[in-house]
Each structure stands twice: as structure tokens, then as C-alpha cells.
Design an enzyme around this catalytic site. Structure first.
Site, mmCIF file in Angstrom:
data_model
loop_
_atom_site.group_PDB
_atom_site.id
_atom_site.type_symbol
_atom_site.label_atom_id
_atom_site.label_comp_id
_atom_site.label_asym_id
_atom_site.label_seq_id
_atom_site.Cartn_x
_atom_site.Cartn_y
_atom_site.Cartn_z
ATOM 1 N N ARG A 210 42.252 13.599 90.261
ATOM 2 C CA ARG A 210 43.687 13.449 90.027
ATOM 3 C C ARG A 210 44.470 14.330 90.992
ATOM 4 O O ARG A 210 44.278 15.542 90.993
ATOM 5 C CB ARG A 210 44.029 13.837 88.591
ATOM 6 N N GLU A 212 47.128 15.783 91.015
ATOM 7 C CA GLU A 212 48.252 16.464 90.368
ATOM 8 C C GLU A 212 48.650 17.679 91.193
ATOM 9 O O GLU A 212 47.817 18.488 91.570
ATOM 10 C CB GLU A 212 47.856 16.915 88.954
ATOM 11 N N ARG A 218 44.646 24.864 82.913
ATOM 12 C CA ARG A 218 43.909 23.812 82.209
ATOM 13 C C ARG A 218 43.835 22.473 82.930
ATOM 14 O O ARG A 218 43.481 21.469 82.310
ATOM 15 C CB ARG A 218 44.436 23.625 80.796
ATOM 16 N N HIS A 219 44.143 22.473 84.206
ATOM 17 C CA HIS A 219 43.999 21.249 85.001
ATOM 18 C C HIS A 219 43.092 21.495 86.193
ATOM 19 O O HIS A 219 43.124 22.568 86.795
ATOM 20 C CB HIS A 219 45.354 20.767 85.510
ATOM 21 N N GLU A 352 44.705 19.337 74.213
ATOM 22 C CA GLU A 352 44.119 18.002 74.083
ATOM 23 C C GLU A 352 42.743 17.970 74.731
ATOM 24 O O GLU A 352 42.556 18.446 75.842
ATOM 25 C CB GLU A 352 45.046 17.011 74.801
ATOM 26 N N SER A 355 41.563 11.419 74.774
ATOM 27 C CA SER A 355 42.516 10.358 74.446
ATOM 28 C C SER A 355 41.745 9.073 74.281
ATOM 29 O O SER A 355 40.810 8.819 75.050
ATOM 30 C CB SER A 355 43.496 10.143 75.606
ATOM 31 N N ARG A 403 37.165 20.877 79.459
ATOM 32 C CA ARG A 403 37.997 21.333 78.334
ATOM 33 C C ARG A 403 37.162 21.551 77.071
ATOM 34 O O ARG A 403 37.432 22.458 76.280
ATOM 35 C CB ARG A 403 39.109 20.320 78.058
#
Lengths: 429, 429
Positions: A210, A212, A218-219, A352, A355, A403
Site C-alpha cells: 500500500r 500510503e 501501525r502502518h 482494527e 475487516s 497487527r
């Protein structure tokens, strides 16, 4: 014949070990080394006057973090680690370490995360850090065994793809011969296609990418995802599966990693079941009791809200019945109330973890939802085609492996849970 | 309550199944469907005059490859698959398939590889193709269980990297924010770094990426590699490990996949052990007996030579004692004869499956070998650094998972062994 350091007990007579010199203390007539392998530590004691000359010579030359082979008699001694010490008859330097070390493995000097990652090979030698990756491996083993025992098929889907899973943002472009390609953000479309292929229950553990821009604790820009998809199942079925899997992993780590948990100072308890299920509406109501910026129906839950709800619930939980508008196009709306969808998040109190959703399996409804998100059905042709020729109802989820480890072991930074993190600024080592 | 089709026996009274309509035959008063799930096939027989009206209506509407739920009584009948048929009291169309199908799942019309991959979701529904991916999953399970049982730690290394493993060729470039990065060709450098980290025995199953221009039936641009690395081991130790692993996988597939092997018409036998070991010098001598273009010492073995040697040996074998000049810089030369190295290839009669070696663990020798290959030690700084601070002796190998499956199942094309192949011209689906 070499034995593991953890297998040397006070009752052992004679032992040969190979490991790294963790510490050196020289008291003049006596030299003490602590030698470490991945199973533990042992004290090596050299009485200089009595020891063979070759041993004394090697002991003079050796540096911290060198690899040594030591063979000799074992003596029970209360003050040493494990209640025993090794008195060498042979001491061989297998690989001499340069000095000074770029990082202190004995952890007398603590280091910043960046310094640690720069010398990750030394950082992982620290018993605390090595314990994390041993536990991660046990968790991966538990995941594999759990899913295979439930009849899942392991699949491998491509990481080099022509199209985005959820539109064109946050993608790393690749020059693939004369074409443009991308690193896959998620196996979502591919695991759904395997439902159309009749595989019924599939899983994959693999990298996701990703692009980002933000750097947080946390990423990661390259992470490991456990992806699961099940035919003839709804969101409730796969939530139960996810809960069972989390319990299986915690149980296995508790059973197989007692030493590593002790090294980390983590008192791991298997989460209570069933995980509470709250609706998105309840979630924002709970968050709004304490967060300063109030959340309205249809807003994403931010970090502050997740924290507030996590503190209130105090254990793993599910948030269900999300607004269709803020979940991906492939989430199944409730037929009787299409504003809400059969989507869920599985939360640890800190963040989280997963999902998932029952997916839309009806071609025309899916096209409609893709359009509703402002995306173009044409870009999803290879995916949409699979919904026209007998797509079964199905549901699934993705779980962030880093995570899972980070929250299980209460690690402050997700970079602690991956050997060689990739983030906004880091491409090496 | 749905049951798997393979669990419906002639003794079953009543069954509910869900699956895909594999074939439809209408004989006027009688309609026959063959319904398929991932476990098998069953005949569904509808006597139109006696059947409930809703069943007859659904039977009229249903198309091939639709998903149906069928519940009814089971009757023993000799001529049907599995010696039984299902006479429906309920027939529900769960997901109606469009007609015509882009690919014939019942395989009455054979299709080209490209057409098959274009509709891979239908192709995998074919029992023969589904069997391959079931077997691949069982093989992956066997690999995991074998290595975990031998004390290995599962690791995950980055796929986005700043430097090439073996120089700058055959790399896919990535735009990684403002930097240039590459897709990793191999976890080689990273798994060796984990030896410096004290992990001792590690493995990874993950994607590797090679920008090879040529399109062949045995190369993929994105493939799956099983990578293993072991400290305090030499090339002989890891050859033994590799042989044991191959046997474990074959044994497991033989035990767990009898139905799938029968579907494929593969009579799998566990290879005889020990695998013969021939030197590179012997290998070229054997090849030169038959190949038209003679090979000289120092040449790579080409496809023709591999074929000639494979025919001569007739089973899995190792080629050892390779010229140092044609193996990668990290292969350990024999100290007494540095022209040869402790490198090996593990071969199936059809092709190479695995390459490995005892690695160089001495920093200065490694730098020398990197220079000898015309590469620059500066580009390998992050890797070379790990050899200065106590790198243990180590050895390992990489095994191509698709080639393992391809040779085990006698598949003509490596694309048969991967769900969504990536090659010179293919990026979708």
C-alpha cells in the site's frame, strides 16, 4: 556432537555447544563468557591457570558476538543462568566479530528503532527481539494448521496485477516489460474469483503493498495479510471462523512459547469468547461519550474513536452493520435495509485487526455498487465476468499478521513485528 | 443440512447438496443433471411427471454451471457416478449461469492454454484442473509440516528491495515514492542475513519476480519459491534435508490425494533414495555422449544437456562440485580446489528443481568473489555488513514450487501449476 544450549542441564556431564559470545567478563584468574544460541544462554567459565593453553589463547582473542564452539564439562552452579556452567576443554573461534559492534546485543545500551533496523541482524540476536520472531513463526504455524484442519485450500494469487482492488489510489506502479502494472493491495478480487472457481474454502498468507504516504506506528507499506474466503457462508459464519482462529493462535502461542513470553514479560491470556458484537451505531454512540470531535452516522471511526471504544469494551470485539456507503463495493447490503451492509471489523482494544463481509455475489448488484463508489465497471471486467457464470454466495476477511503479533505481544510499534520493515522512508536493509 | 457430494453413498437415505450443474441431459420424461462440488459428482434424476412442480420448473430454467441446491432421496443405481443418484424433492437455483459459457467445464471441447487462463475461474472448475490445485495445497501443507517438525522458523522477507541479489539484470523496477526500488528476485540475501541474526534454521514460501524476456513452458515471471537456510550446516547436510523434504511431499500427496491423482491419471511413486549424486564433470561427460553441441568444462548445462542426463539417470538426482565461475558469488569454493564450489543443483529428469550451496561466511572471501563476478561490493553493503560480526557457517537452497508440482504431476506447461500465471505477455486476470 553439538547440543542446544537449553538442553544443557545441571545434570549434564559433558557438552559441546555452538553460539554467539553474548558477554565477556575477565576477573584476572577467571574469565566468564555468556554464550547464546537461539534456545538460551549458558555461562562458560575459564580458570586460566588450569585451562588448556589453546583455550586460554582463544579466550584472549575472542570478541563479543563472535561465533564460538565450546566443549567441556558441565557443573551445577547456583548463580549462573540455568543453574549450570560449562568449563571448556576446547574453545574454537568459528567466526570472529569485529569491534566495536554497531548495536549492543546485550541491551545494556538501548537504541532507537531506526538504529536497530539498520542493524537488524544484530537486533534480532537480542533474546527479546528473537522471541518476537519465534512467536510470529509459531503463530503462522498455528494459522496454517487451523485452516488446513478446517478443510481450507492454500492458494497463491499474483502480486503483480493490472488493476487496483479498490480504485486507483495508494498503488505502487511497476514497469512490467512494455506495460504498466501495480503491486497488489490485497488478494480480495482473486480470492473471490476462487469462489467462482468452486474452491469453496481458500486461504493465502502473503505480502500486500500500500503506497500510503503517512508514516505511523501501525502502518507498513509492505505487510503480510492472511486472507480467507468461504463459499455458502455469510458474515456470521466467517466471524465465528475468525474468532476460532484467534483463539487457536493465542492458545498455541501460550502452549509453545512459554519461554519467549517470559523473556518478553508478556502474560498472555487467551481472549474470552464469544467476542462481543456491537453495531456501528452503538460504536459511535460509545465513542461520542468521550471523544472531543463527535462522530456522525456515516463517518469513519478514527484512531481516537477506536481507542475510546476499545477502552470501553476491554477485549477483542466485532463492529457489525456498517453503513454501506463507507465499506467497499463488494460488501453485501442487507436486503431489507440496504443502507447497512453485512460487513464487520474485528477489533483489538488498541486497533482494527481484520475487516470482512458477506460479499455481493449477484453480478448486477455488484456493477451498481461499483458505480455508486464512483468507479468504472470496465476496469473490473476480469473480476465481474466471474459473477456471470454461477458465482456462489460467499464471505471472507483479511487479517493483518503484523497487527495480530503487535497486539498479542503489546508491542509499541508495528515495525517490531516485521523483520525488515518497509515504510515511507525505508527501503533497506 | 448440506453434505459434501463425496459423502453421499448408495446407503444414504436423504441428502442435501449444493454444487454446480456440470451436465444436463433431457430425455423428455426424464431429466438428468450431473452436479459437481469440489469433492465429486452426483447424478440428479428428475422424473418429470412425478416430481414436485417447483422442481420441474427450476429444472427447465437452470443452465449449465449454475449453482443449485438439491435435496431429496438417494437411490443406489449402478450406472451413475458413485453408484447412486439423487431424486430431488427440492431444487433451488442459487446462482444462474449465463449462456453460452466462455469455456467448456465438462471438457468435451478442449481449449488452448490462453483461452483457459482467460477464463481461469471456469477452467479450475474442471475436475482435472481443480485436482492440480488441491494437490498443490497438500504439497504446501506437507512442506510446512515437514520444516516445522524439523525445528525451522518461518520468516517473511521484503519483496520490495533497493538492490539486486545477483547484479542488475532481470529486475522489475518499482516507483517507491521518490525512490527507485525493485521486486526481489530471491530471498537469498535476506535469508543469509537471518543466519547472522542467529535464527539458525529458517524457511520462507513466497513470491519471486524475474524480468526474463523469454517465454517458455518452464519459466514464470512471478513464481513461488521455497527458500531454506541452515546455520552450522554444509552442502551435504542441506542436500539430505532437500531429499527428505521431496520424499515427505511425495508421500503426503500419495496418501492424501488418491482421488485427485486418479482424476489426473497420475500413478505417483515416491522417488527412490538416496538420490544419485553426480559431479558436474560427470554430468557433462554423460551429456556429451548424446547432445549434438558438445559442452566444455565451465559451460552452463543447457536444456538439451539436462534432458540427456535426465534420461540417463531416470530419477531425481543431484549435480555437485560445480565450477565456481558459473555459480553465484555466495557459493563456497572448496578450500583445496577453489575452482570448484560446494554448490549443487537438484534435478528432476525433466528439469532443475532446486539450486543450493554451502555459502561463503567469511567477509573478505565474499568481497573477493563479488569482485570476481564483476559486481561492486558497494551495492551489497547492507548484506556484507552482516558478515563482519559473527556470521556462522551456513548452507541452503531454493526450490521452485511450481516446478515441483509440474514434475510431480507430469504437467506439460508450468502455467498448469499456478492459478494466475504472469509471463511476458500476460498480466490478467
Amino acid at each position: 556432537m553439538r547440543i542446544a544450549i537449553q538442553d544443557v542441564t545441571p545434570e549434564t556431564d559433558y557438552a559441546e555447544i555452538i553460539g554467539w559470545v553474548h558477554e565477556i567478563r575477565d576477573l584476572g584468574g577467571l574469565a566468564f563468557f555468556i554464550v547464546r544460541d537461539r534456545t538460551g544462554l549458558i555461562q562458560v567459565t575459564i580458570p586460566k591457570k588450569k585451562a588448556p593453553e589453546a583455550v586460554v589463547e582463544a579466550a584472549k582473542e575472542v570478541s563479543r558476538e563472535s561465533v564460538v564452539r565450546v566443549a567441556g564439562t558441565v557443573k551445577a552452579i547456583e548463580k549462573a543462568p540455568g543453574g549450570r556452567e560449562l568449563v571448556p576443554e576446547e574453545l574454537e573461534i568459528v567466526s570472529l566479530a569485529a569491534s566495536p559492534l554497531p548495536l549492543d546485543v546485550a541491551e545494556k545500551v538501548s537504541a532507537e528503532m531506526d538504529t536497530r533496523i539498520d542493524s537488524r541482524f544484530l537486533d534480532v540476536r537480542k533474546p527479546r527481539v528473537g522471541a518476537i520472531f519465534f512467536i510470529r513463526s509459531v503463530a503462522v504455524r498455528a494459522i496454517n494448521e487451523f485452516l488446513f484442519s478446517r478443510g481450507f485450500i492454500n492458494i497463491t494469487t499474483p502480486k503483480v496485477v493490472a488493476a487496483a482492488t479498490e480504485g486507483g489510489t495508494e498503488l505502487f506502479p511497476i514497469a512490467y516489460f512494455e506495460k504498466e502494472a501495480f503491486l497488489n493491495q490485497s488478494p480480495q478480487l482473486y480470492k473471490q474469483m476462487m469462489m467462482a472457481a468452486g474452491c469453496e474454502k481458500v486461504f493465502e498468507i502473503g505480502p500486500i503493498f500500500r503506497a500510503e504516504e503517512h508514516n505511523t506506528v501501525r502502518h507498513l507499506n509492505e505487510a503480510t495479510s492472511l486472507d480467507v474466503e468461504v463459499s455458502f457462508a455469510d458474515h456470521n459464519d466467517v466471524m465465528q471462523l475468525l474468532e476460532d482462529l484467534i483463539i487457536a493462535v493465542y492458545r498455541r502461542v501460550t502452549e509453545d512459547c512459554a519461554d519467549q513470553l517470559a523473556t518478553l514479560g508478556v502474560d498472555l491470556t487467551v481472549p474470552a469468547t464469544p467476542f462481543p458484537r456491537i453495531s456501528y451505531a452503538e460504536a459511535i454512540e460509545i465513542a461520542n461519550r468521550t471523544v472531543p470531535e463527535k462522530i456522525s452516522f456515516g463517518d469513519d471511526l478514527g484512531t481516537a474513536a477506536e481507542k475510546a471504544i476499545g477502552e470501553y469494551i476491554g477485549q477483542h470485539y466485532f463492529i457489525v452493520d456498517w453503513p454501506t456507503a463507507i465499506k467497499p463495493y463488494y460488501a453485501m447490503p442487507y436486503p431489507e435495509n440496504p443502507e447497512l451492509s453485512k460487513a464487520f471489523d474485528m477489533m483489538h482494544p488498541r486497533m482494527e485487526l481484520s475487516s470482512g463481509a458477506q460479499r455481493i455475489h449477484q453480478h448486477d448488484l455488484l456493477v451498481e455498487q461499483i458505480r455508486a463508489k464512483g468507479l468504472s465497471p470496465e476496469s473490473f471486467e476480469f473480476y465481474l465476468k466471474t459473477f456471470e457464470y454461477g458465482m456462489p454466495p460467499h464471505a471472507g476477511w483479511g487479517l493483518g499478521v503484523e497487527r495480530l503479533i503487535m497486539t498479542m505481544l503489546n508491542l509499541p510499534n508495528i515495525r517490531e513485528a516485521v523483520l525488515f520493515p518497509r515504510d515511507r522512508h525505508r527501503l533497506t536493509p
